[in-house]
Design an enzyme around this catalytic site. Sequence first.
Site, short mmCIF file in Angstrom:
data_model
loop_
_atom_site.label_atom_id
_atom_site.label_comp_id
_atom_site.label_asym_id
_atom_site.label_seq_id
_atom_site.Cartn_x
_atom_site.Cartn_y
_atom_site.Cartn_z
N ASP A 8 0.87 -1.18 0.00
CA ASP A 8 0.00 0.00 0.00
C ASP A 8 0.91 1.23 0.00
O ASP A 8 2.14 1.12 -0.15
CB ASP A 8 -1.00 -0.04 1.17
CG ASP A 8 -0.35 0.18 2.53
OD1 ASP A 8 0.90 0.32 2.59
OD2 ASP A 8 -1.08 0.22 3.54
N CYS A 66 3.42 -2.95 3.96
CA CYS A 66 2.48 -1.88 4.28
C CYS A 66 3.11 -1.12 5.44
O CYS A 66 4.34 -1.17 5.59
CB CYS A 66 1.08 -2.43 4.58
SG CYS A 66 0.94 -3.51 6.02
N THR A 68 3.01 -1.67 8.67
CA THR A 68 3.58 -2.60 9.65
C THR A 68 3.88 -3.98 9.07
O THR A 68 4.52 -4.80 9.74
CB THR A 68 2.56 -2.83 10.79
OG1 THR A 68 1.36 -3.37 10.19
CG2 THR A 68 2.24 -1.53 11.51
N HIS A 99 10.77 -22.96 9.51
CA HIS A 99 9.70 -23.62 10.26
C HIS A 99 8.34 -23.51 9.57
O HIS A 99 7.53 -24.43 9.67
CB HIS A 99 9.57 -23.00 11.66
CG HIS A 99 10.68 -23.38 12.57
ND1 HIS A 99 10.59 -23.32 13.94
CD2 HIS A 99 11.94 -23.81 12.31
CE1 HIS A 99 11.73 -23.71 14.50
NE2 HIS A 99 12.58 -24.00 13.53
N HIS A 134 8.14 -30.06 10.96
CA HIS A 134 7.37 -28.89 10.54
C HIS A 134 6.41 -29.22 9.40
O HIS A 134 5.44 -28.51 9.18
CB HIS A 134 8.30 -27.76 10.12
CG HIS A 134 9.27 -27.39 11.19
ND1 HIS A 134 8.88 -26.87 12.40
CD2 HIS A 134 10.63 -27.51 11.24
CE1 HIS A 134 9.95 -26.66 13.16
NE2 HIS A 134 11.02 -27.05 12.48
C1 RB5 Z 1 -1.96 2.59 6.46
O1 RB5 Z 1 -2.08 3.82 7.08
C2 RB5 Z 1 -1.65 1.50 7.47
O2 RB5 Z 1 -2.73 1.33 8.33
C3 RB5 Z 1 -1.32 0.22 6.77
O3 RB5 Z 1 -0.27 0.43 5.92
C4 RB5 Z 1 -0.85 -0.95 7.61
O4 RB5 Z 1 0.10 -0.58 8.55
C5 RB5 Z 1 -1.87 -1.84 8.15
O5 RB5 Z 1 -1.56 -2.95 8.60
#
Ligand code: RB5
Length: 154
Positions: A8, A66, A68, A99, A134
């Site tokens: 994203d 993204c 995180t 694993h 595994h």
């Molecule tokens: C976008 O703002 C953020 O929420 C997205 O990139 C991500 O971190 C969600 O898991």
Amino acid sequence: MRIAVGSDHAGYELKELLAAHLADAGHEVEDLGTDSAEISVDYPDFGAAVGAVVAAGRAELGVCTCGTGMGIAMAANKIPGIRAAVVHDVTTARLAREHNDANVVCMGGRTTGTQTALDAIDAFLATSFEAGRHLRRIDELARLDSEERAPIRP
Ligand code: RB5
């Protein structure tokens, strides 16, 4: 290796960095977007697209980013056959292969530094699935994709 990448807006810069790194290493990279850090988009679209390409066998590995790594991993994992792992460093990248036999690796553009991300993707690619004990667990994951449901323990 054929590798599909997707992100994203929050993962865009890290996706670009990883895609260039993978192409430099000789991999065939298919970029499924997004194409800008400026335009807000929804990670489920891109995680699902990468998952679908990997599940169909058009790519052997998916790389998703993204903010995180978590949301896009959740999306990729909705596609049957996908084992998407969020990794943060060399150790989690190595273990995701050894694993979990992860076929999509996810990282956070807002949570993982660029050198750590490059080291992690290299570690992921350099590591093989250990199989052994595994393998049974991977088979159990595959059964969750089918009509069989996990037993609920009393
Ligand atoms: C976008 O703002 C953020 O929420 C997205 O990139 C991500 O971190 C969600 O898991």
